[in-house]
Motif scaffolding. Structure first.
Motif, PDB file in Angstrom:
ATOM      1  N   ARG A   8       0.866  -1.172   0.000  1.00 60.83           N
ATOM      2  CA  ARG A   8       0.000   0.000   0.000  1.00 60.83           C
ATOM      3  C   ARG A   8       0.904   1.223   0.000  1.00 60.83           C
ATOM      4  O   ARG A   8       2.131   1.084  -0.111  1.00 60.83           O
ATOM      5  N   LEU A   9       0.360   2.403   0.094  1.00 54.87           N
ATOM      6  CA  LEU A   9       1.137   3.631   0.098  1.00 54.87           C
ATOM      7  C   LEU A   9       0.898   4.376   1.401  1.00 54.87           C
ATOM      8  O   LEU A   9      -0.228   4.422   1.898  1.00 54.87           O
ATOM      9  N   ASP A  10       1.957   4.939   1.962  1.00 51.22           N
ATOM     10  CA  ASP A  10       1.823   5.673   3.218  1.00 51.22           C
ATOM     11  C   ASP A  10       2.805   6.838   3.218  1.00 51.22           C
ATOM     12  O   ASP A  10       3.999   6.656   3.465  1.00 51.22           O
ATOM     13  N   PRO A  11       2.349   8.062   2.944  1.00 54.79           N
ATOM     14  CA  PRO A  11       3.249   9.215   2.893  1.00 54.79           C
ATOM     15  C   PRO A  11       3.953   9.497   4.213  1.00 54.79           C
ATOM     16  O   PRO A  11       5.068  10.026   4.215  1.00 54.79           O
ATOM     17  N   ASP A  12       3.320   9.154   5.338  1.00 53.01           N
ATOM     18  CA  ASP A  12       3.865   9.492   6.651  1.00 53.01           C
ATOM     19  C   ASP A  12       4.699   8.374   7.270  1.00 53.01           C
ATOM     20  O   ASP A  12       5.617   8.649   8.046  1.00 53.01           O
ATOM     21  N   ASP A  13       4.383   7.142   6.956  1.00 48.04           N
ATOM     22  CA  ASP A  13       5.087   6.001   7.536  1.00 48.04           C
ATOM     23  C   ASP A  13       5.375   4.983   6.443  1.00 48.04           C
ATOM     24  O   ASP A  13       4.692   3.955   6.325  1.00 48.04           O
ATOM     25  N   PRO A  14       6.397   5.258   5.600  1.00 47.98           N
ATOM     26  CA  PRO A  14       6.640   4.372   4.457  1.00 47.98           C
ATOM     27  C   PRO A  14       6.953   2.939   4.849  1.00 47.98           C
ATOM     28  O   PRO A  14       6.612   2.007   4.103  1.00 47.98           O
ATOM     29  N   TRP A  48      10.625   6.766  -1.671  1.00 46.53           N
ATOM     30  CA  TRP A  48       9.620   7.655  -2.255  1.00 46.53           C
ATOM     31  C   TRP A  48       8.462   6.845  -2.834  1.00 46.53           C
ATOM     32  O   TRP A  48       7.298   7.261  -2.753  1.00 46.53           O
ATOM     33  N   SER A  49       8.754   5.700  -3.413  1.00 49.23           N
ATOM     34  CA  SER A  49       7.679   4.857  -3.952  1.00 49.23           C
ATOM     35  C   SER A  49       6.717   4.435  -2.851  1.00 49.23           C
ATOM     36  O   SER A  49       5.490   4.465  -3.028  1.00 49.23           O
ATOM     37  N   ARG A  51       6.030   6.026  -0.274  1.00 48.08           N
ATOM     38  CA  ARG A  51       5.257   7.221   0.102  1.00 48.08           C
ATOM     39  C   ARG A  51       4.198   7.568  -0.948  1.00 48.08           C
ATOM     40  O   ARG A  51       3.365   8.450  -0.734  1.00 48.08           O
ATOM     41  N   GLY A  52       4.272   6.924  -2.112  1.00 46.30           N
ATOM     42  CA  GLY A  52       3.303   7.200  -3.157  1.00 46.30           C
ATOM     43  C   GLY A  52       3.755   8.204  -4.194  1.00 46.30           C
ATOM     44  O   GLY A  52       2.962   8.631  -5.046  1.00 46.30           O
ATOM     45  N   VAL A  53       5.040   8.581  -4.176  1.00 49.13           N
ATOM     46  CA  VAL A  53       5.564   9.531  -5.152  1.00 49.13           C
ATOM     47  C   VAL A  53       5.932   8.766  -6.425  1.00 49.13           C
ATOM     48  O   VAL A  53       6.845   7.944  -6.429  1.00 49.13           O
TER      49      VAL A  53
END
Length: 323
Positions: A8-14, A48-49, A51-53
Protein backbone atom coordinates in the motif's frame (compact mmCIF):
# COMPACT_ATOMS: atom_id res chain seq x y z
CA UNK A 1 8.50 -15.80 -5.28
CA UNK A 2 9.92 -13.94 -2.30
CA UNK A 3 9.91 -10.18 -2.84
CA UNK A 4 10.02 -6.83 -1.03
CA UNK A 5 7.10 -4.80 -2.34
CA UNK A 6 4.79 -1.87 -1.75
CA UNK A 7 1.56 -3.43 -0.51
CA UNK A 8 0.00 0.00 0.00
CA UNK A 9 1.14 3.63 0.10
CA UNK A 10 1.82 5.67 3.22
CA UNK A 11 3.25 9.21 2.89
CA UNK A 12 3.87 9.49 6.65
CA UNK A 13 5.09 6.00 7.54
CA UNK A 14 6.64 4.37 4.46
CA UNK A 15 7.87 1.35 6.41
CA UNK A 16 4.25 0.48 7.19
CA UNK A 17 3.62 0.17 3.44
CA UNK A 18 6.50 -2.30 2.91
CA UNK A 19 5.91 -6.04 2.85
CA UNK A 20 8.38 -8.88 2.38
CA UNK A 21 6.55 -12.04 1.42
CA UNK A 22 5.83 -14.44 -1.43
CA UNK A 23 4.13 -12.70 -4.33
CA UNK A 24 2.53 -14.12 -7.47
CA UNK A 25 3.08 -11.94 -10.54
CA UNK A 26 1.26 -11.54 -13.84
CA UNK A 27 3.07 -12.57 -17.00
CA UNK A 28 5.88 -10.18 -18.03
CA UNK A 29 5.72 -8.27 -21.33
CA UNK A 30 6.39 -10.34 -24.42
CA UNK A 31 10.07 -10.75 -25.20
CA UNK A 32 11.33 -9.84 -21.72
CA UNK A 33 13.83 -12.25 -20.14
CA UNK A 34 14.20 -13.45 -16.55
CA UNK A 35 17.27 -12.75 -14.44
CA UNK A 36 18.02 -14.62 -11.23
CA UNK A 37 18.87 -11.80 -8.84
CA UNK A 38 22.14 -12.39 -7.02
CA UNK A 39 22.28 -8.92 -5.47
CA UNK A 40 20.14 -5.77 -5.49
CA UNK A 41 20.73 -2.33 -4.01
CA UNK A 42 18.43 0.15 -2.28
CA UNK A 43 17.89 3.75 -3.39
CA UNK A 44 15.91 6.69 -2.01
CA UNK A 45 13.63 6.11 -4.99
CA UNK A 46 12.34 3.02 -3.18
CA UNK A 47 11.37 5.04 -0.11
CA UNK A 48 9.62 7.65 -2.25
CA UNK A 49 7.68 4.86 -3.95
CA UNK A 50 6.39 3.65 -0.58
CA UNK A 51 5.26 7.22 0.10
CA UNK A 52 3.30 7.20 -3.16
CA UNK A 53 5.56 9.53 -5.15
CA UNK A 54 5.47 8.35 -8.77
CA UNK A 55 3.65 5.14 -7.83
CA UNK A 56 -0.16 5.29 -7.97
CA UNK A 57 -2.27 2.89 -5.94
CA UNK A 58 -3.68 1.17 -9.02
CA UNK A 59 -0.23 -0.32 -9.80
CA UNK A 60 0.04 -2.10 -6.46
CA UNK A 61 1.41 -4.47 -5.40
CA UNK A 62 4.72 -3.29 -6.85
CA UNK A 63 8.05 -4.96 -6.24
CA UNK A 64 10.54 -2.26 -5.32
CA UNK A 65 14.14 -1.85 -6.45
CA UNK A 66 15.85 -0.44 -9.53
CA UNK A 67 19.31 -2.01 -9.22
CA UNK A 68 20.38 -5.61 -9.64
CA UNK A 69 23.06 -7.97 -10.83
CA UNK A 70 22.46 -11.63 -11.50
CA UNK A 71 22.46 -14.45 -14.02
CA UNK A 72 20.31 -15.25 -17.04
CA UNK A 73 18.91 -18.69 -17.81
CA UNK A 74 21.97 -19.51 -19.92
CA UNK A 75 24.36 -18.59 -17.09
CA UNK A 76 25.41 -15.15 -18.35
CA UNK A 77 26.43 -12.81 -15.49
CA UNK A 78 24.74 -9.45 -16.06
CA UNK A 79 24.05 -6.00 -14.65
CA UNK A 80 20.46 -4.78 -15.05
CA UNK A 81 20.00 -1.32 -16.57
CA UNK A 82 16.99 0.20 -14.81
CA UNK A 83 15.76 2.72 -17.41
CA UNK A 84 12.88 1.23 -19.41
CA UNK A 85 12.26 3.01 -22.69
CA UNK A 86 8.86 3.12 -24.34
CA UNK A 87 8.69 0.69 -27.31
CA UNK A 88 7.89 3.62 -29.62
CA UNK A 89 11.07 5.52 -28.72
CA UNK A 90 13.96 4.97 -31.13
CA UNK A 91 16.48 7.62 -30.05
CA UNK A 92 19.99 6.71 -28.86
CA UNK A 93 19.53 8.19 -25.36
CA UNK A 94 16.73 6.56 -23.39
CA UNK A 95 16.80 9.30 -20.73
CA UNK A 96 15.33 11.65 -23.37
CA UNK A 97 12.31 9.40 -23.88
CA UNK A 98 9.35 11.34 -22.37
CA UNK A 99 7.57 8.04 -21.67
CA UNK A 100 10.52 6.30 -20.04
CA UNK A 101 10.23 4.76 -16.60
CA UNK A 102 12.37 2.92 -14.08
CA UNK A 103 11.94 -0.61 -12.89
CA UNK A 104 9.49 -0.54 -9.94
CA UNK A 105 7.44 2.30 -11.47
CA UNK A 106 5.38 0.60 -14.20
CA UNK A 107 7.13 -2.77 -14.21
CA UNK A 108 8.08 -4.97 -11.25
CA UNK A 109 11.43 -4.18 -9.65
CA UNK A 110 14.54 -5.99 -8.54
CA UNK A 111 14.04 -6.69 -4.81
CA UNK A 112 13.01 -10.26 -5.51
CA UNK A 113 14.41 -13.64 -6.39
CA UNK A 114 13.90 -12.87 -10.09
CA UNK A 115 13.29 -9.85 -12.29
CA UNK A 116 12.14 -9.66 -15.94
CA UNK A 117 13.65 -7.03 -18.26
CA UNK A 118 14.06 -6.29 -21.97
CA UNK A 119 17.20 -8.02 -23.35
CA UNK A 120 18.66 -4.61 -24.30
CA UNK A 121 18.68 -3.70 -20.60
CA UNK A 122 21.32 -6.31 -19.76
CA UNK A 123 25.04 -5.64 -19.92
CA UNK A 124 27.79 -8.08 -19.13
CA UNK A 125 29.06 -8.01 -15.55
CA UNK A 126 32.84 -7.82 -15.50
CA UNK A 127 34.35 -10.80 -13.71
CA UNK A 128 36.41 -8.39 -11.59
CA UNK A 129 33.25 -7.05 -9.87
CA UNK A 130 31.30 -9.07 -7.33
CA UNK A 131 27.55 -9.25 -7.76
CA UNK A 132 27.13 -6.97 -4.72
CA UNK A 133 29.48 -4.37 -6.19
CA UNK A 134 27.85 -4.56 -9.62
CA UNK A 135 24.38 -4.14 -8.10
CA UNK A 136 25.38 -0.71 -6.75
CA UNK A 137 25.99 0.75 -10.22
CA UNK A 138 22.73 1.14 -12.21
CA UNK A 139 21.18 4.07 -10.31
CA UNK A 140 23.42 6.02 -7.92
CA UNK A 141 26.76 5.32 -9.58
CA UNK A 142 25.41 5.73 -13.10
CA UNK A 143 23.82 9.03 -12.06
CA UNK A 144 27.17 10.22 -10.70
CA UNK A 145 29.03 9.07 -13.83
CA UNK A 146 26.74 11.04 -16.12
CA UNK A 147 26.81 14.13 -13.89
CA UNK A 148 30.60 14.25 -13.98
CA UNK A 149 31.48 13.05 -17.45
CA UNK A 150 28.46 13.92 -19.61
CA UNK A 151 26.70 16.87 -17.97
CA UNK A 152 29.28 19.01 -16.14
CA UNK A 153 31.89 19.92 -18.75
CA UNK A 154 34.60 19.48 -16.09
CA UNK A 155 38.22 18.88 -17.05
CA UNK A 156 41.04 17.27 -15.03
CA UNK A 157 42.55 19.74 -12.58
CA UNK A 158 39.31 21.67 -12.01
CA UNK A 159 37.43 21.87 -8.71
CA UNK A 160 34.03 20.30 -8.08
CA UNK A 161 31.86 20.71 -4.98
CA UNK A 162 29.68 17.76 -3.95
CA UNK A 163 26.76 18.84 -1.76
CA UNK A 164 26.14 16.30 0.97
CA UNK A 165 28.55 13.48 1.79
CA UNK A 166 27.52 9.92 2.53
CA UNK A 167 24.77 8.91 0.13
CA UNK A 168 25.25 6.60 -2.82
CA UNK A 169 25.47 9.35 -5.45
CA UNK A 170 27.77 11.50 -3.30
CA UNK A 171 30.24 8.72 -2.56
CA UNK A 172 30.31 7.79 -6.24
CA UNK A 173 30.95 11.42 -7.22
CA UNK A 174 33.84 11.64 -4.77
CA UNK A 175 35.56 8.47 -5.93
CA UNK A 176 34.96 8.90 -9.66
CA UNK A 177 35.95 12.56 -9.55
CA UNK A 178 39.17 11.91 -7.67
CA UNK A 179 40.24 9.18 -10.10
CA UNK A 180 39.43 11.49 -13.04
CA UNK A 181 41.91 14.09 -11.81
CA UNK A 182 39.44 16.54 -10.28
CA UNK A 183 39.89 18.39 -7.00
CA UNK A 184 36.84 17.27 -5.00
CA UNK A 185 35.34 19.26 -2.14
CA UNK A 186 32.32 18.08 -0.14
CA UNK A 187 29.87 19.49 2.36
CA UNK A 188 28.15 17.69 5.21
CA UNK A 189 26.10 18.46 8.29
CA UNK A 190 27.93 15.62 10.06
CA UNK A 191 31.67 16.11 10.70
CA UNK A 192 32.19 12.33 10.86
CA UNK A 193 30.71 11.91 7.39
CA UNK A 194 32.96 14.69 6.15
CA UNK A 195 35.98 12.85 7.52
CA UNK A 196 34.90 9.62 5.86
CA UNK A 197 34.46 11.47 2.57
CA UNK A 198 38.06 12.64 2.80
CA UNK A 199 39.13 9.05 3.45
CA UNK A 200 37.33 8.09 0.22
CA UNK A 201 39.30 10.65 -1.76
CA UNK A 202 37.76 14.10 -1.24
CA UNK A 203 40.40 16.82 -0.91
CA UNK A 204 38.49 18.81 1.71
CA UNK A 205 35.23 18.66 3.65
CA UNK A 206 33.27 21.71 4.83
CA UNK A 207 30.22 22.16 7.08
CA UNK A 208 27.02 22.57 5.08
CA UNK A 209 26.54 26.19 4.02
CA UNK A 210 30.04 27.35 4.99
CA UNK A 211 31.68 29.91 2.75
CA UNK A 212 34.39 28.24 0.68
CA UNK A 213 37.97 29.52 0.39
CA UNK A 214 37.46 30.01 -3.36
CA UNK A 215 34.74 29.51 -5.93
CA UNK A 216 34.51 26.20 -7.78
CA UNK A 217 34.12 25.21 -11.42
CA UNK A 218 31.05 23.03 -10.88
CA UNK A 219 28.67 21.91 -8.14
CA UNK A 220 27.03 18.49 -8.01
CA UNK A 221 23.62 19.14 -6.44
CA UNK A 222 21.59 16.25 -5.07
CA UNK A 223 20.07 17.90 -2.00
CA UNK A 224 17.85 20.62 -3.49
CA UNK A 225 16.18 23.36 -1.49
CA UNK A 226 18.45 23.22 1.57
CA UNK A 227 21.69 23.76 -0.39
CA UNK A 228 20.57 25.54 -3.59
CA UNK A 229 21.64 29.07 -2.62
CA UNK A 230 24.99 27.81 -1.36
CA UNK A 231 25.53 25.95 -4.63
CA UNK A 232 24.89 29.07 -6.72
CA UNK A 233 27.08 31.26 -4.50
CA UNK A 234 29.91 28.70 -4.58
CA UNK A 235 30.29 28.85 -8.39
CA UNK A 236 32.85 30.91 -10.27
CA UNK A 237 31.49 33.11 -13.08
CA UNK A 238 30.56 30.80 -15.95
CA UNK A 239 30.43 27.76 -13.69
CA UNK A 240 27.92 24.92 -13.81
CA UNK A 241 25.57 23.41 -11.28
CA UNK A 242 24.42 19.89 -12.19
CA UNK A 243 21.26 18.84 -10.38
CA UNK A 244 19.98 15.28 -10.20
CA UNK A 245 17.72 15.31 -7.14
CA UNK A 246 15.90 17.27 -4.46
CA UNK A 247 15.99 15.13 -1.33
CA UNK A 248 15.41 18.18 0.90
CA UNK A 249 12.60 19.56 -1.27
CA UNK A 250 12.21 21.19 -4.66
CA UNK A 251 11.33 24.76 -3.64
CA UNK A 252 14.28 26.79 -2.29
CA UNK A 253 13.62 30.11 -0.57
CA UNK A 254 15.30 31.85 -3.50
CA UNK A 255 15.83 30.58 -7.03
CA UNK A 256 18.87 32.92 -7.29
CA UNK A 257 17.81 33.92 -10.81
CA UNK A 258 19.64 37.24 -10.79
CA UNK A 259 22.96 35.59 -9.94
CA UNK A 260 22.39 32.86 -12.52
CA UNK A 261 21.96 35.26 -15.44
CA UNK A 262 24.34 38.00 -14.29
CA UNK A 263 27.42 35.91 -13.59
CA UNK A 264 26.40 33.95 -15.95
CA UNK A 265 25.95 30.40 -14.66
CA UNK A 266 24.77 27.20 -16.29
CA UNK A 267 22.10 25.00 -14.65
CA UNK A 268 22.16 21.48 -16.04
CA UNK A 269 19.64 18.77 -15.20
CA UNK A 270 20.90 15.20 -15.20
CA UNK A 271 19.07 11.93 -14.65
CA UNK A 272 20.36 8.36 -14.56
CA UNK A 273 22.21 7.42 -17.78
CA UNK A 274 22.20 5.13 -20.80
CA UNK A 275 23.08 1.47 -21.06
CA UNK A 276 26.24 2.47 -22.91
CA UNK A 277 27.24 4.79 -20.06
CA UNK A 278 26.64 1.92 -17.63
CA UNK A 279 29.06 -0.22 -19.68
CA UNK A 280 31.66 2.55 -19.56
CA UNK A 281 31.17 2.97 -15.82
CA UNK A 282 31.73 -0.74 -15.19
CA UNK A 283 34.85 -0.63 -17.38
CA UNK A 284 36.14 2.39 -15.43
CA UNK A 285 35.81 0.48 -12.16
CA UNK A 286 37.76 -2.43 -13.60
CA UNK A 287 40.50 -0.14 -14.91
CA UNK A 288 40.86 2.04 -11.80
CA UNK A 289 40.18 -0.49 -9.07
CA UNK A 290 37.41 1.71 -7.62
CA UNK A 291 34.75 -0.24 -5.75
CA UNK A 292 31.44 1.11 -4.38
CA UNK A 293 31.44 1.47 -0.59
CA UNK A 294 28.84 -0.89 0.83
CA UNK A 295 27.24 0.13 4.12
CA UNK A 296 25.76 -3.30 4.80
CA UNK A 297 24.57 -6.48 3.10
CA UNK A 298 21.21 -7.93 4.16
CA UNK A 299 19.22 -11.00 3.16
CA UNK A 300 15.99 -10.22 1.31
CA UNK A 301 13.93 -11.30 4.30
CA UNK A 302 15.49 -8.46 6.33
CA UNK A 303 15.06 -5.75 3.72
CA UNK A 304 13.02 -3.62 6.13
CA UNK A 305 16.18 -3.01 8.17
CA UNK A 306 17.80 -1.44 5.13
CA UNK A 307 14.76 0.73 4.43
CA UNK A 308 14.73 1.91 8.05
CA UNK A 309 18.40 2.90 7.83
CA UNK A 310 17.78 4.89 4.65
CA UNK A 311 14.84 6.70 6.21
CA UNK A 312 16.88 7.51 9.35
CA UNK A 313 19.82 8.72 7.26
CA UNK A 314 22.28 6.38 9.01
CA UNK A 315 23.90 5.15 5.80
CA UNK A 316 27.32 5.71 4.24
CA UNK A 317 27.48 4.10 0.83
CA UNK A 318 25.06 1.52 -0.54
CA UNK A 319 22.79 -1.02 1.13
CA UNK A 320 22.83 -4.33 -0.74
CA UNK A 321 20.10 -6.96 -0.56
CA UNK A 322 20.90 -10.59 -1.42
CA UNK A 323 18.01 -12.95 -2.16
Amino acid sequence: MLAAYAARLDPDDPLAALRVDDLELPAPPSGWVPVEVRAAALNHHDVWSLRGVGLPAERLPMILGCDAAGTTEDGRAVIVHAVIRDPSFTGPDETLDPRRSLLSERHQGTLAERVWVPPANLIDKPAELTFAEAACLPTAWLTAYRMLFTSSGLRPGETVLVQGAGGGVATALIMLGRHAGLRVWVTSRDPERGERAVELGADRAFPSGERLPERVDAVMETVGAATWSHSINALRPGGTVVICGTTSGAEPESAELTKIFFRPLRVQGSTMGTAEELRRLAAMLVTTGIRPPIDRVLPLGEASEGFAAMIDGTVFGKIVIEP
